[in-house]
Design a protein around this motif. Structure first.
Motif, PDB file in Angstrom:
ATOM      1  N   LEU A 262       0.811  -1.213   0.000  1.00 25.42           N
ATOM      2  CA  LEU A 262       0.000   0.000   0.000  1.00 25.42           C
ATOM      3  C   LEU A 262       0.847   1.266   0.000  1.00 25.42           C
ATOM      4  O   LEU A 262       0.315   2.382   0.037  1.00 25.42           O
ATOM      5  N   PHE A 301      -8.434  -3.380   5.963  1.00 26.28           N
ATOM      6  CA  PHE A 301      -7.512  -2.255   5.795  1.00 26.28           C
ATOM      7  C   PHE A 301      -7.000  -2.201   4.357  1.00 26.28           C
ATOM      8  O   PHE A 301      -6.867  -1.119   3.770  1.00 26.28           O
ATOM      9  N   GLU A 302      -6.713  -3.358   3.796  1.00 30.20           N
ATOM     10  CA  GLU A 302      -6.219  -3.423   2.417  1.00 30.20           C
ATOM     11  C   GLU A 302      -7.283  -2.960   1.432  1.00 30.20           C
ATOM     12  O   GLU A 302      -6.977  -2.281   0.435  1.00 30.20           O
ATOM     13  N   THR A 305      -8.456   1.377   2.599  1.00 28.80           N
ATOM     14  CA  THR A 305      -7.277   1.969   3.243  1.00 28.80           C
ATOM     15  C   THR A 305      -7.534   3.411   3.659  1.00 28.80           C
ATOM     16  O   THR A 305      -7.789   4.275   2.823  1.00 28.80           O
TER      17      THR A 305
END
Length: 533
Positions: A262, A301-302, A305
């Motif tokens: 990320l 979260f991925e 984000t």
């Protein structure tokens, strides 16, 4: 007549010698047992008895309900090893030799466990030690190496390193209860230092508490997005911001592969290694339980984000959920010890103290960690239960410090307090007597340059004001009116309306430095030795 006079002289001499060993409290009682419970980085803000709205601590609160809560308890140096050395010696860091986490504690020096042991107490230290040298003055010791681990931790013993299976908070308590019930000499009064690793970074909860706070929305502190206006360089340059310095991997339990994919950069190179080392401590069953909880958090979260302020809020929530879960285990285990004392009829004459080695930032000023003389890390919880001496549910607002523990334990045990100790026995406060008590406490932080980049500083706090001097690579002063500005957001050092207050505090500070032998010449010698280290 000659023999009568001789006998009288001998009797007076014998009585005088005996008086030296009596408690200065001037109260006669059976020598009490002492259980000194200290956690690591437990902020007073996260204790029910101190008004926490984010968690409950029913067992720690028992000590407040059945004893005394201290609302103005502080440390002399807000960092792990120095705090522990001060507790043992009753002396400030510059005299006991442990000014930072690098210094090795000289275990040959005078400590209160040695003095209690000499006076007939059975002594033990179990759990966190964090002073590098081998414990001395203890009939029994089993301690974590350095910081220690949460899962399946190793312990130092006189026979060498041993590994125990399970969660560190539970294991430390198991060992403490075993010593109390089986291993100690029950013919003697005892003093046990029962010291927890939790809730120290990286805040790894017990498996049964992994999900306890995951659905909660923890209230953010007012100063989470502090811009440090109104203060000097020290606050601005510290490297302990949740936004920039908290690790997504080690602290927030994100897979380093996801963090890299990320585009996030880890602030320090050891973050990824710490994450993997923590996982490596787990059994396969524990890893499965861990992945069941943190796997979905990673995937979310991925997929979604957060960035900017949303990322700071996300990191804060993740931090606090794990931190509070660690405290839940501490509280439960303290309950086990308190229950044991009740069941064995030991509670009435056992002093039980609960404190932390310092305070901690729970997002205040946008920070985690400690070190500063600002209130959240300078102030520490302190709860004391002693049914024979302390009235239930009392609250104390006098200025006390970890500098006072050694003197208090010795005084309670009827052992003469060495003159070179620098604190004060709190026994008079237990009885409600605060005559001739101090009107200011002194602080000195040394570990700079170092992790978190908190600059060296010293200062004093009264009940209403705080004066801080930052030095070494800067020369800046800060003054706070704690009644009008309890969050310490505005430095008043150049405010002309506080000129008289400032001059009075500077004079008090000079006097305290002389009293505690913390001189400029000593500081220069220490600075030179630190530069050559």
């Amino acid at each position: 007549m000659k023999y009568n006079r001789l006998f009288l002289c001998i009797l007076i001499a014998f009585f005088a010698i005996g008086c030296k060993q009596k408690s200065t409290s001037k109260i006669s009682y059976e020598r009490p047992n002492i259980i000194f419970i200290m956690s690591d980085d437990h902020a007073y803000q996260a204790i029910g008895a101190y008004g926490s709205k984010m968690n409950e601590t029913p067992n720690i609160d028992r000590l407040a309900n059945e004893g005394m809560r201290f609302d103005k308890a502080f440390v002399t140096n807000s960092i792990c090893s120095p705090s522990r050395a001060v507790v043992l010696t009753g002396k400030h860091s510059h005299l006991n030799g442990v000014r930072d986490n690098i210094n090795v504690f000289d275990s040959t020096q005078q400590t209160y466990p040695k003095l209690l042991q000499k006076a007939g107490y059975e002594t033990a230290v179990i759990g966190k030690w964090h002073l590098k040298s081998q414990p001395t003055g203890f009939d029994y010791w089993k301690v974590l190496p350095d910081q220690g681990h949460y899962y399946n931790p190793d312990f130092r013993t006189p026979e060498g390193i041993v590994q125990e299976q399970g969660y560190v908070t539970d294991i430390i308590t198991d060992m403490a209860l075993e010593w109390l019930d089986v291993k100690r000499d029950k013919a003697k009064p005892f003093m046990m230092m029962y010291h927890h690793k939790a809730p120290h970074r990286e805040w790894l909860p017990a498996m049964e508490h992994l999900t306890d706070f995951k659905a909660d929305l923890i209230a953010e502190p007012e100063s989470l997005f502090d811009d440090y206006k109104g203060r000097g360089r020290a606050a601005k340059e510290a490297e302990m911001k949740i936004s920039d310095h908290m690790g997504l991997s080690n602290d927030n339990k994100m897979d380093p592969k996801i963090v890299k994919s990320l585009g996030f950069e880890q602030f320090m190179g050891w973050y990824e290694g710490a994450y993997r080392n923590n996982l490596a401590r787990m059994t396969e069953k524990e890893k499965a339980a861990w992945n069941k909880v943190y796997g979905p958090i990673n995937r979310d979260f991925e997929k979604n984000t957060p960035r900017g302020k949303d990322l700071i809020r996300w990191k804060y929530q993740r931090y606090m959920q794990d931190y509070l879960a660690c405290i839940k285990s501490v509280d439960e285990n303290i309950g086990r010890v308190l229950d044991y004392l009740e069941e064995r009829g030991l509670a009435e004459n056992t002093i039980v103290v609960y404190t932390s080695d310092q305070g901690f930032y729970l997002g205040e000023h946008g920070w985690f960690d400690k070190r500063f003389m600002y209130e959240e890390s300078f102030r520490t919880p302190l709860l004391v239960r002693w049914p024979r001496m302390i009235k239930s549910g009392t609250v104390n607002s006098d200025l006390v410090q970890n500098l006072d523990f050694a003197e208090t334990f010795l005084d309670a045990a009827g052992v003469e307090i060495p003159k070179d100790m620098q604190g004060k026995s709190m026994l008079p406060l237990f009885e409600g007597n605060n005559q001739n008590w101090r009107d200011a406490v002194y602080y000195h932080y040394w570990e700079y340059p170092g992790i978190h980049a908190v600059k060296r500083h010293y200062g004093l706090r009264t009940k209403t004001h705080k004066l801080i001097h930052f030095y070494y690579d800067i020369d800046e002063w800060e003054l706070y009116d704690l009644e009008k500005d309890p969050n310490e957001m505005m430095n008043l050092i150049d405010d002309p309306s506080y000129e008289l207050v400032k001059q009075d505090l500077i004079k008090k500070l000079e006097n305290l430095r002389k009293q505690y032998h913390d001189t400029d010449s000593l500081n220069q010698a220490i600075l030179k030795s630190d530069l050559n280290r």
